[in-house]
Write an enzyme that holds these catalytic residues in place. Structure first.
Site, mmCIF file in Angstrom:
data_model
loop_
_atom_site.group_PDB
_atom_site.id
_atom_site.type_symbol
_atom_site.label_atom_id
_atom_site.label_comp_id
_atom_site.label_asym_id
_atom_site.label_seq_id
_atom_site.Cartn_x
_atom_site.Cartn_y
_atom_site.Cartn_z
ATOM 1 N N HIS B 83 0.721 -1.198 -0.106
ATOM 2 C CA HIS B 83 0.033 -0.012 0.083
ATOM 3 C C HIS B 83 0.758 1.171 -0.054
ATOM 4 O O HIS B 83 0.386 2.309 0.265
ATOM 5 C CB HIS B 83 -0.731 -0.050 1.283
ATOM 6 C CG HIS B 83 -1.973 -1.160 1.191
ATOM 7 N ND1 HIS B 83 -2.907 -1.322 2.028
ATOM 8 C CD2 HIS B 83 -2.159 -2.113 0.369
ATOM 9 C CE1 HIS B 83 -3.579 -1.996 1.950
ATOM 10 N NE2 HIS B 83 -3.244 -2.755 0.840
ATOM 11 N N ILE B 90 0.863 7.088 0.329
ATOM 12 C CA ILE B 90 0.349 5.859 1.213
ATOM 13 C C ILE B 90 -1.281 5.698 0.902
ATOM 14 O O ILE B 90 -1.907 6.532 0.712
ATOM 15 C CB ILE B 90 0.281 5.922 2.704
ATOM 16 C CG1 ILE B 90 1.897 6.254 3.132
ATOM 17 C CG2 ILE B 90 0.213 5.079 3.486
ATOM 18 C CD1 ILE B 90 1.960 6.980 4.250
ATOM 19 N N CYS B 91 -1.455 4.300 0.457
ATOM 20 C CA CYS B 91 -2.950 4.210 0.205
ATOM 21 C C CYS B 91 -3.694 3.530 1.457
ATOM 22 O O CYS B 91 -3.734 2.395 1.820
ATOM 23 C CB CYS B 91 -3.107 3.030 -1.013
ATOM 24 S SG CYS B 91 -4.764 2.728 -1.410
ATOM 25 N N LEU B 92 -4.417 4.567 2.132
ATOM 26 C CA LEU B 92 -4.851 4.568 3.431
ATOM 27 C C LEU B 92 -5.949 5.213 3.447
ATOM 28 O O LEU B 92 -5.975 6.275 3.472
ATOM 29 C CB LEU B 92 -3.793 4.559 4.586
ATOM 30 C CG LEU B 92 -4.102 4.288 6.108
ATOM 31 C CD1 LEU B 92 -4.273 2.846 6.231
ATOM 32 C CD2 LEU B 92 -3.382 4.891 7.023
#
Ligand SMILES: [Zn+2]
Ligand SMILES: [Zn+2]
Lengths: 177, 151
Positions: B83, B90-92
């Site tokens: 991620h 950041i893929c959050l």
């Protein structure tokens, strides 16, 4: 492994006893002591201005910032502390929602002749009673009765007599039925 | 603006006084307006990132905490994680659509540590090369399609 991390974090937080006490009445958004406080149905405390701003930020997805429960303007309860009214009465852009006075529950059973009871027990008669009301309050909300002697006044008198008779006949019919 | 600084001041004090394990605010990096911070982070012991050091860059807009902060990995070591893109993005979901004003720098750090700690295989996101070539500098401008959390 991630559980370890969170566990340690919580432990460290619990260590500062004084901070925990102080934090009890802090707004969950600005982290300051809540002013114009409201509490959500899920029990989370906010300043009304803070919460209002958040609800405006995401009008289509109104969730409690803390626990993501549904939340809305109508579903928060204002908190009034002692002496709260002495606070600076600045004109608050988002007015705090009013405290509500829900009717107390009737625990003793049976009818009370209060607001709700009347309408419920006479629900079927709504039309005729509405009719009476309009017959007897013929001049409600209109200019006052026409001066006596004019043809208009005569007409009104006849009309109200007519309505009175209809009303009486209707009552008679109700009694006989 | 004032309310944003007031809240950031409180967060900064709390984080300096009582930081979560493996998290340190780089005090020299905090700008006077408090709108940019760098946070040093250690890979949690017992995870694939044990012994590694990372830096996170936080940027706060004037509408913080109602708007989420911009958070990216920065510096020489960007964690290799499904991620995390090689440019530090950041893929959050809590950094965009699941953001809440009750979250904080501390809770964002804890989420990122937890995200890293649950990693089972060190690899870049499958679309890393394409994304890094085409994305905006600001990860908040990315319309994320959130990866499956089990990855
Ligand atoms: Zn507040
Ligand atoms: Zn809640």
């Amino acid at each position: 492994m991630s559980a370890d991390v969170t566990g340690d974090g919580a432990g460290a937080e619990g260590g500062g006893g004084a901070d925990v006490d102080q934090g009890t009445y802090e707004c969950n958004i600005c982290l300051d002591t809540a002013r114009d406080a409201v509490v959500s149905l899920c029990g989370h405390l906010f300043c009304w201005p803070c919460l209002h701003q958040w609800l405006e930020t995401r009008p289509n997805r109104q969730l409690c910032p803390v626990c993501k429960a549904g939340i809305s303007r109508d579903k928060v309860i204002p908190l009034y502390g002692r002496g709260g009214s002495q606070m600076d009465p600045r004109t608050k852009t988002p007015p705090r929602p009013q405290g509500q006075r829900p009717e107390p529950e009737n625990n003793h059973g049976g009818w009370t002749f209060g607001d709700g009871g009347f309408q419920m027990s006479f629900g079927i008669g709504a039309f005729p009673f509405g009719f009476f009301a309009s017959a007897f309050n013929f001049n409600d909300g209109r200019p006052g009765p026409a001066p006596p002697g004019t043809p208009q006044a005569e007409e009104e008198r006849v009309l109200s007599t007519l309505f009175l008779w209809i009303a009486l006949i209707f009552m008679f019919w109700l009694l006989m039925a | 603006m004032a309310s944003m600084q007031k809240r950031l001041q409180k967060e900064l004090l709390a984080l300096q006084k009582d930081p979560p394990p493996g998290v340190r605010v780089d005090e020299a990096s905090v700008t006077k307006s408090l709108s940019t911070w760098q946070v040093d982070m250690d890979g949690a012991p017992g995870t694939l990132f044990e012994g590694e050091k990372f830096q996170l860059l936080f940027k706060f807009g004037p509408r913080y905490p109602f708007d989420s902060p911009q958070v990216v990995f920065t510096g020489p070591n960007i964690p290799v994680h499904p991620h995390v893109y090689s440019n530090g993005h950041i893929c959050l979901s809590i950094l965009t659509e699941d953001w809440s004003p009750a979250l904080s720098v501390q809770s964002v750090c804890l989420s990122i540590i937890s995200m890293l700690s649950s990693c089972k295989e060190k690899k870049r996101p499958p679309d890393n090369n394409f994304y890094v070539r085409t994305c905006s500098k600001n990860p908040k401008k990315t319309k994320w399609w959130y990866h499956d959390d089990s990855v």
